[in-house]
Scaffold this motif. Structure first.
Motif, PDB file in Angstrom:
ATOM      1  N   ASP C 171       0.899  -1.331  -0.147  1.00  0.00           N
ATOM      2  CA  ASP C 171      -0.089   0.035   0.165  1.00  0.00           C
ATOM      3  C   ASP C 171       0.776   1.364   0.225  1.00  0.00           C
ATOM      4  OD1 ASP C 171       1.001   0.026   2.609  1.00  0.00           O
ATOM      5  OD2 ASP C 171      -1.009  -0.122   3.367  1.00  0.00           O
ATOM      6  N   ARG C 172       1.891   1.173  -0.497  1.00  0.00           N
ATOM      7  CA  ARG C 172       2.943   2.393  -0.687  1.00  0.00           C
ATOM      8  C   ARG C 172       3.536   2.443  -1.983  1.00  0.00           C
ATOM      9  NH1 ARG C 172       4.980   4.692   3.921  1.00  0.00           N
ATOM     10  NH2 ARG C 172       5.638   6.160   2.578  1.00  0.00           N
ATOM     11  N   GLY C 173       3.858   3.780  -2.471  1.00  0.00           N
ATOM     12  CA  GLY C 173       4.349   3.921  -3.739  1.00  0.00           C
ATOM     13  C   GLY C 173       5.720   3.738  -3.735  1.00  0.00           C
ATOM     14  N   TYR C 174       6.518   3.089  -4.637  1.00  0.00           N
ATOM     15  CA  TYR C 174       7.814   3.011  -4.640  1.00  0.00           C
ATOM     16  C   TYR C 174       8.398   4.016  -5.658  1.00  0.00           C
ATOM     17  CZ  TYR C 174       8.365  -1.484  -2.027  1.00  0.00           C
ATOM     18  OH  TYR C 174       8.221  -2.496  -1.191  1.00  0.00           O
ATOM     19  N   ASN C 175       9.692   4.635  -5.330  1.00  0.00           N
ATOM     20  CA  ASN C 175      10.541   5.228  -6.257  1.00  0.00           C
ATOM     21  C   ASN C 175      11.379   4.512  -7.007  1.00  0.00           C
ATOM     22  OD1 ASN C 175       9.555   7.968  -5.370  1.00  0.00           O
ATOM     23  ND2 ASN C 175      10.826   7.706  -3.520  1.00  0.00           N
ATOM     24  N   GLN C 184       4.469  12.591   2.813  1.00  0.00           N
ATOM     25  CA  GLN C 184       3.863  13.951   2.481  1.00  0.00           C
ATOM     26  C   GLN C 184       3.181  14.051   1.124  1.00  0.00           C
ATOM     27  OE1 GLN C 184       4.639  15.635   5.156  1.00  0.00           O
ATOM     28  NE2 GLN C 184       6.133  14.289   5.848  1.00  0.00           N
ATOM     29  N   ILE C 185       3.761  13.327   0.285  1.00  0.00           N
ATOM     30  CA  ILE C 185       3.117  13.584  -1.187  1.00  0.00           C
ATOM     31  C   ILE C 185       1.769  12.757  -1.292  1.00  0.00           C
ATOM     32  CG2 ILE C 185       3.877  12.647  -3.602  1.00  0.00           C
ATOM     33  CD1 ILE C 185       6.733  12.794  -2.904  1.00  0.00           C
ATOM     34  N   PRO C 186       0.855  13.581  -1.990  1.00  0.00           N
ATOM     35  CA  PRO C 186      -0.577  12.710  -1.955  1.00  0.00           C
ATOM     36  C   PRO C 186      -0.560  11.714  -2.939  1.00  0.00           C
ATOM     37  CG  PRO C 186      -0.701  15.206  -2.362  1.00  0.00           C
ATOM     38  CD  PRO C 186       0.848  14.817  -2.181  1.00  0.00           C
ATOM     39  N   GLY C 187      -1.172  10.633  -2.407  1.00  0.00           N
ATOM     40  CA  GLY C 187      -1.162   9.295  -3.337  1.00  0.00           C
ATOM     41  C   GLY C 187       0.053   8.149  -2.571  1.00  0.00           C
ATOM     42  N   SER C 191      -4.724   3.532  -1.225  1.00  0.00           N
ATOM     43  CA  SER C 191      -5.928   3.169  -0.535  1.00  0.00           C
ATOM     44  C   SER C 191      -6.832   2.420  -1.468  1.00  0.00           C
ATOM     45  CB  SER C 191      -6.518   4.504   0.011  1.00  0.00           C
ATOM     46  OG  SER C 191      -6.889   5.255  -1.265  1.00  0.00           O
ATOM     47  N   ASP C 192      -6.444   2.172  -2.780  1.00  0.00           N
ATOM     48  CA  ASP C 192      -7.505   1.357  -3.633  1.00  0.00           C
ATOM     49  C   ASP C 192      -7.079  -0.072  -3.627  1.00  0.00           C
ATOM     50  OD1 ASP C 192      -9.169   0.769  -5.839  1.00  0.00           O
ATOM     51  OD2 ASP C 192      -7.364   0.815  -6.955  1.00  0.00           O
ATOM     52  N   PRO C 193      -7.857  -0.729  -2.797  1.00  0.00           N
ATOM     53  CA  PRO C 193      -7.680  -2.246  -2.864  1.00  0.00           C
ATOM     54  C   PRO C 193      -7.314  -3.037  -4.136  1.00  0.00           C
ATOM     55  CG  PRO C 193      -9.933  -1.734  -1.579  1.00  0.00           C
ATOM     56  CD  PRO C 193      -9.341  -0.408  -2.606  1.00  0.00           C
TER      57      PRO C 193
END
Lengths: 263, 263, 263, 263
Positions: C171-175, C184-187, C191-193
């Motif tokens: 549930d986390r974005g990867y760089n 801090q960055i939106p998104g 949260s989308d299953p």
């Protein structure tokens, strides 16, 4: 004007902390006239304090300091055998801290109301009551001092020369000796809006309230408390407002209630 | 009057806590003109704050708030990546808390000086510096803002319209980029009174200070800091006073030093 | 057995504190195989720890210590420049504290996973990573060490001789450099299953995950984290379980996943 | 062997915190046989705990957990009305935390002794005493439980099946009801080494101690406490050792004293 009864509605707010949210401040604020704001010892933090002061200002709700024991994990609800000096300086500290957010947001503190176990102890212990009053009067003798009628706390406020607002609790059971029923006892916190508003009516209109053993307790109130962490806080406040409308009871800020009495 | 150089002597005080005593406040107070009083987040507690305000008042020492990061175990000396909003509200909170003890003891806050890691970060980080200055100006724009000359912190104070007192450290080694040598490095804290007083002389009289790599750093100072937890604080302050007497340098409160500059 | 891919599902639990409730532990526990339990420095308290250990035991969920920085108001999510010695001893303290609730409830600690800013710092800073690993191996060298593949933290665990479980975040974005996108960055928190379960599928089945700039990051995972304070945690975990059923991916405790690899 | 009286000497250690030093641990450690180590709630921190465990090990001093109320500013000396559940879990937490430093330094916990107000409350309150004992027995039933003879605390330890070491205080005045004189009363803490050693002699050799009102209190002791924060702790311990040499009283670790009784 004098013939119409008048009362303030207060609630404890700003009890969130760091990542944690407690209560429903934004809704409660729309229904009360005075907010008791936690000051960072038992609950609250500087961001929460800033936000709560600002939200109160925007809605025209008067603000007061709500100092408690330095016991965050116990939410200031556990008796702590602090000395009068410890209580006096802890309360001074907390009033000052909240005042920074008042001053810097262009509002004035209206009142001080002790929280939880500190309030309860000060209701009966003369030295602790005097310590709380001393902190308030040392900071600003114009601050309104919140206390139950007939308590050591009320007496200490009067002795100190502070304006006193006498408080009743709409959502708590009363023992026949005028103390509040312990939160440990099921039912001590009243969640039924009709019951709570009936009790509010009793206190303001009839100057008495029914006790847990079925009797009546004579009581004088200038302000009524509804607990912000009561799950039905919103419903209770709405029910009280409806009842008061029916009864012809005016709702006004603590300071205005006191002014009305004097005049 | 204008021809005679003039400087304030400040020290961090009120860093004791509960059962713990730190520093030698009663002696240091006799040798300084401005006291930076810890506000209960990195050090200090309400009793210590009350006592330190009173002791300062009795000896005619001006007082200021010394807000730090909420890191008691680390004594506010560890960098904490707080947001500008967190810094602003934490600083406001701490100024307000100390102000309660000032007000109730009949004295006025003279200045605000950030503590430890917060000070160091604000020296170079523009946003954190601005957050500290914003807290101060929001509370009272007449408060003197303590910052090293040429730093982001000084700049933020000037931008905010605050009176700024430029600070030098008599008992700390300077790097050639004007930062302080890290406390991790042995010798970074200067304990030799002769060395410290010689550096005080350099800063006030010659407007420069020798750096750790043997060069000279140009510097302007209105106030000199000696750390209260320096084991030789007393001896260093005495040596500086002797040196200043010899040099014809006047010692005066931060506020009076700034007035002298203006006149 | 070897041909069927197998992964553990972990979540951070026991993050409530005193009067405050956080997350939806009772529901999350029914959907995961390993619980990372907060140890009282950044979140949690002894009652919460006791209850979380017991609830985990009842549902057969393995437990691990989830030590963080001593920063309750910041929830352990702010970088703190602690020394390796401070990190090592803080982590030891927290593992020991949780272990008391494990021992006294008849269960064994399975793993240790650092929390928030401590985890993030240890991912890239060798000395801090080594300090965390040293605390774990000193307490019990059989404890599983949770770390992202290729990180300084994984390296430190291997160096210390600890069994390592490589972690991915559903549930986390990867760089593209394999770090997590800042909260801090939106998104940054997904949260989308469907999105989260698709990413879980990518990591476990395809050994890669899509990055925020649209590329692919190769990744190996033995355990997948879903954050308990994600408002959609339940829905995400359900979606992942459905996806894994479809994919033929087995879900097993961290310890069993490691055993399956070895055999 | 059986005919020679034998007693343990214990002291509270590891009460320093962050930047603050309390007591004279390195010297006290050379004169005692059992160290009660603060666990981070009322005093101590992970670095202090690590250092105190190591210093004890090096000098062959046995170690025990010294859990207290979560009241750092009050040093755990203020009564706090915690529930039995709060006490049980707080004590479990603290034993576990200290145990991490014991385990990782290759030593075993010998005993548990409650601190300050928690100890005092547990001396008379059955439910709190039982809560402390429950925490200990849940963690490890072989731990020695320190309590005054005849107290609710001793009774709770025996009921829980714990080995109990009966404690006397060499440097505190006793009331005739066997409670300790309040620290608020001047003279309650005995600083005269001769007086303290005479009382130690009374307790161990004569099984009685003189009370503040001039009478005698019968008492049985297996261990004698000297407070590490007593300014004369070193002199008192030395005087006791000289007296015991003269008296033919052996000094041995708590565990060995209990073994000697059994054999």
């Amino acid at each position: 004007m004098l013939t119409r009864p008048c009362v303030d509605l207060n609630a404890d707010l700003g009890e969130s902390f760091g990542p944690y949210t407690l209560g429903n401040d934004s809704q409660v604020l729309r229904l009360i006239t005075s907010a008791n704001i936690a000051c960072g010892m038992h609950a609250g933090d500087p961001r929460v304090m800033e936000n709560t002061v600002r939200a109160s200002r925007e809605l025209g709700v008067s603000i007061g300091a709500h100092p408690g024991f330095p016991d965050r994990v116990g939410f200031g609800r556990r008796n702590l055998e602090a000395t009068p000096l410890e209580v006096e300086t802890d309360v001074l500290y907390q009033i000052g801290a909240l005042n920074a957010f008042a001053v810097s947001n262009g509002v004035q503190l209206q009142h001080v109301k002790a929280h939880g176990a500190l309030y309860n102890i000060a209701v009966s212990q003369t030295e602790i009551a005097a310590a709380v009053a001393r902190a308030v009067v040392r900071f600003d003798p114009r601050l309104i001092f919140v206390a139950p009628v007939g308590s050591a706390l009320e007496h200490a406020g009067i002795e100190a020369g502070l304006p006193v607002s006498r408080e009743g609790f709409a959502d708590r059971g009363y023992n026949s000796d005028s103390t509040l029923q312990s939160r440990q006892i099921p039912g001590a916190v009243i969640s039924d809006p009709d019951n709570a508003s009936e009790r509010a009516h009793q206190m303001v209109k009839e100057h008495r309230v029914s006790t847990v053993d079925g009797g009546w307790l004579p009581i004088q109130v200038d302000t009524l408390c509804v607990h912000g962490d009561n799950p039905n806080a919103i419903e209770i406040l709405r029910a009280i407002r409806l009842t008061f409308e029916r009864d012809g009871i005016a709702i006004a800020k603590m300071a205005d209630v006191l002014k009305a009495k004097v005049s």
